[in-house]
Design an enzyme around this catalytic site. Structure first.
Site, short mmCIF file in Angstrom:
data_model
loop_
_atom_site.label_atom_id
_atom_site.label_comp_id
_atom_site.label_asym_id
_atom_site.label_seq_id
_atom_site.Cartn_x
_atom_site.Cartn_y
_atom_site.Cartn_z
N SER A 9 3.47 -1.51 10.49
CA SER A 9 4.92 -1.54 10.72
C SER A 9 5.56 -2.89 10.41
O SER A 9 6.45 -3.34 11.13
CB SER A 9 5.25 -1.09 12.15
OG SER A 9 4.83 0.24 12.36
N HIS A 17 -9.54 1.55 4.83
CA HIS A 17 -8.28 1.75 5.55
C HIS A 17 -8.53 2.73 6.70
O HIS A 17 -9.33 3.66 6.57
CB HIS A 17 -7.21 2.29 4.60
CG HIS A 17 -5.84 2.26 5.19
ND1 HIS A 17 -5.41 3.21 6.09
CD2 HIS A 17 -4.82 1.38 5.05
CE1 HIS A 17 -4.17 2.90 6.47
NE2 HIS A 17 -3.79 1.80 5.85
N GLU A 48 -6.94 5.15 7.71
CA GLU A 48 -6.74 6.56 7.35
C GLU A 48 -7.98 7.12 6.68
O GLU A 48 -8.32 8.29 6.85
CB GLU A 48 -5.49 6.68 6.45
CG GLU A 48 -4.21 6.52 7.27
CD GLU A 48 -3.05 5.89 6.51
OE1 GLU A 48 -3.06 5.88 5.27
OE2 GLU A 48 -2.11 5.42 7.19
N ASN A 56 0.86 -1.18 0.00
CA ASN A 56 0.00 0.00 0.00
C ASN A 56 0.90 1.23 0.00
O ASN A 56 1.46 1.60 1.03
CB ASN A 56 -0.90 -0.01 1.25
CG ASN A 56 -1.76 1.25 1.34
OD1 ASN A 56 -1.82 2.04 0.39
ND2 ASN A 56 -2.41 1.44 2.48
N GLY A 89 2.46 2.88 10.75
CA GLY A 89 3.39 3.98 10.53
C GLY A 89 4.14 4.43 11.77
O GLY A 89 4.75 5.49 11.79
N LYS A 130 0.05 4.26 -0.38
CA LYS A 130 -0.62 5.48 0.11
C LYS A 130 -0.38 6.63 -0.88
O LYS A 130 -0.29 6.37 -2.08
CB LYS A 130 -0.16 5.79 1.54
CG LYS A 130 -0.30 4.55 2.44
CD LYS A 130 -0.12 4.82 3.90
CE LYS A 130 -0.29 3.51 4.67
NZ LYS A 130 -0.20 3.68 6.12
N GLU A 135 -5.38 -4.32 10.85
CA GLU A 135 -4.34 -3.30 11.01
C GLU A 135 -4.64 -2.48 12.26
O GLU A 135 -5.43 -1.52 12.21
CB GLU A 135 -4.33 -2.35 9.81
CG GLU A 135 -3.98 -3.00 8.49
CD GLU A 135 -3.38 -1.99 7.51
OE1 GLU A 135 -2.26 -2.23 7.05
OE2 GLU A 135 -4.01 -0.96 7.23
P1 13P Z 1 3.04 0.87 7.71
O1 13P Z 1 3.55 -0.42 7.16
O2 13P Z 1 3.79 2.06 7.17
O3 13P Z 1 2.93 0.86 9.19
O4 13P Z 1 1.55 1.05 7.15
C1 13P Z 1 0.66 0.02 7.33
C2 13P Z 1 -0.54 0.32 6.53
O5 13P Z 1 -1.29 1.21 6.83
C3 13P Z 1 -0.77 -0.49 5.32
O6 13P Z 1 -2.05 -0.30 4.83
#
Ligand code: 13P
Length: 270
Positions: A233, A115, A117, A25, A193, A27, A187
């Site tokens: 992560s 997601h 976010e 992903n 992140g 983003k 997640e």
């Molecule tokens: P990270 O791997 O950067 O923590 O992000 C995870 C994520 O949100 C994948 O959709």
């Protein structure tokens, strides 16, 4: 689907019989030129056995989908194209939105929906996420439905309640015959992140709880076919441990997928 070469088809996990899925992903990162450069380098770094171990889906921003579709085809790269979001509407006056039909036409195989976010920053509700998942399913693609609790919710012992609430609209409205094509990405928000992934024991326990919930709601057979990813992560140092958990069939990777060397190392480590 962009996989054209049978010898590079992933084989199912011998125990669970589920196909593993490792998803990148990206983003809101990388323009289309950077996207092409990254997948070319990644393809060069990966070995045939990596593609046989797991299906690898790449989820760039919308602006890179067409470029990656053409790259995958031209250079015969066995990645699957993925998207990060979709409209729940089929067409019409929805400025700024992209429909499932449009994504399917580009050869997209998997679409991330819900997601954290998008839930947190754009106010997406679980009902809307379910509608998006159904729109994705309606065009023959697979939704990757993201669920996860916040730090406060985990501390308050509400994890399962939150996950159940997030999954409920999908489980009650999604076409039952296609539920086994849904991918659920667990997640935990506090692990995204932050560089602090969840402990494997926590992921194992939560994965079992999700599988148990699915069994109760949709029956053991369908539940045993639904794939679960872990995200938060994930890096080349911890990916293998998550992949070795019985209920975890794949990974949803953010930051570590933005660098070809790192992501290749991560996939190879599994
Ligand atoms: P990270 O791997 O950067 O923590 O992000 C995870 C994520 O949100 C994948 O959709």
């Amino acid at each position: 689907m962009n996989r054209k070469y049978d010898d590079l088809l992933p084989s199912p996990d011998p125990v669970s019989h589920r196909l593993r899925l490792i998803s990148a992903n990206w983003k809101m990162n990388l323009n289309h030129l950077e996207a092409i450069a990254l997948v070319q380098k990644l393809y060069h770094l990966l070995r045939p056995e990596d593609f046989r171990y797991a299906e690898i889906s790449i989820h760039p921003p919308f602006t890179s989908l067409r470029s990656l579709q053409l790259s995958f085809e031209a250079d015969r790269m066995p990645f699957t194209l993925g998207a990060q979001n979709v409209s729940d509407q089929a067409s019409g006056a929805f400025t700024g939105e992209v429909s499932a039909q449009m994504l399917a036409k580009l050869g997209v195989g998997y679409v991330i929906v819900g997601h954290s976010e998008r839930r947190r920053l754009f106010g997406e509700t679980s009902e809307e996420v379910a509608r998006k998942a159904i729109a994705v399913q309606g065009t023959g693609m697979h939704p990757i439905v993201c669920i996860g609790e916040s730090n406060d919710e985990r501390r308050a012992g509400q994890t399962l309640e939150v996950l159940t609430h997030q999954l409920d609209p999908i489980l009650s409205t999604y076409p039952a015959k296609d539920l086994d094509g849904v991918v659920i990405a667990y997640e935990p928000i506090w692990a995204i992140g932050t560089g602090e992934s969840a402990e494997p024991e926590v992921v194992e326990e939560t994965g079992m709880a999700i599988r148990h919930l699915l069994t109760e709601r949709v029956g053991a057979e369908t539940a045993s076919r639904i794939r679960l990813q872990y995200g938060g992560s994930v890096n080349p140092g911890n990916a293998h441990e998550f992949m070795s958990l019985g209920d975890i069939d794949g990974l949803l990777v953010g930051g570590a997928s933005l660098d070809a060397d790192t992501f290749a190392m991560l996939v190879k480590s599994c």
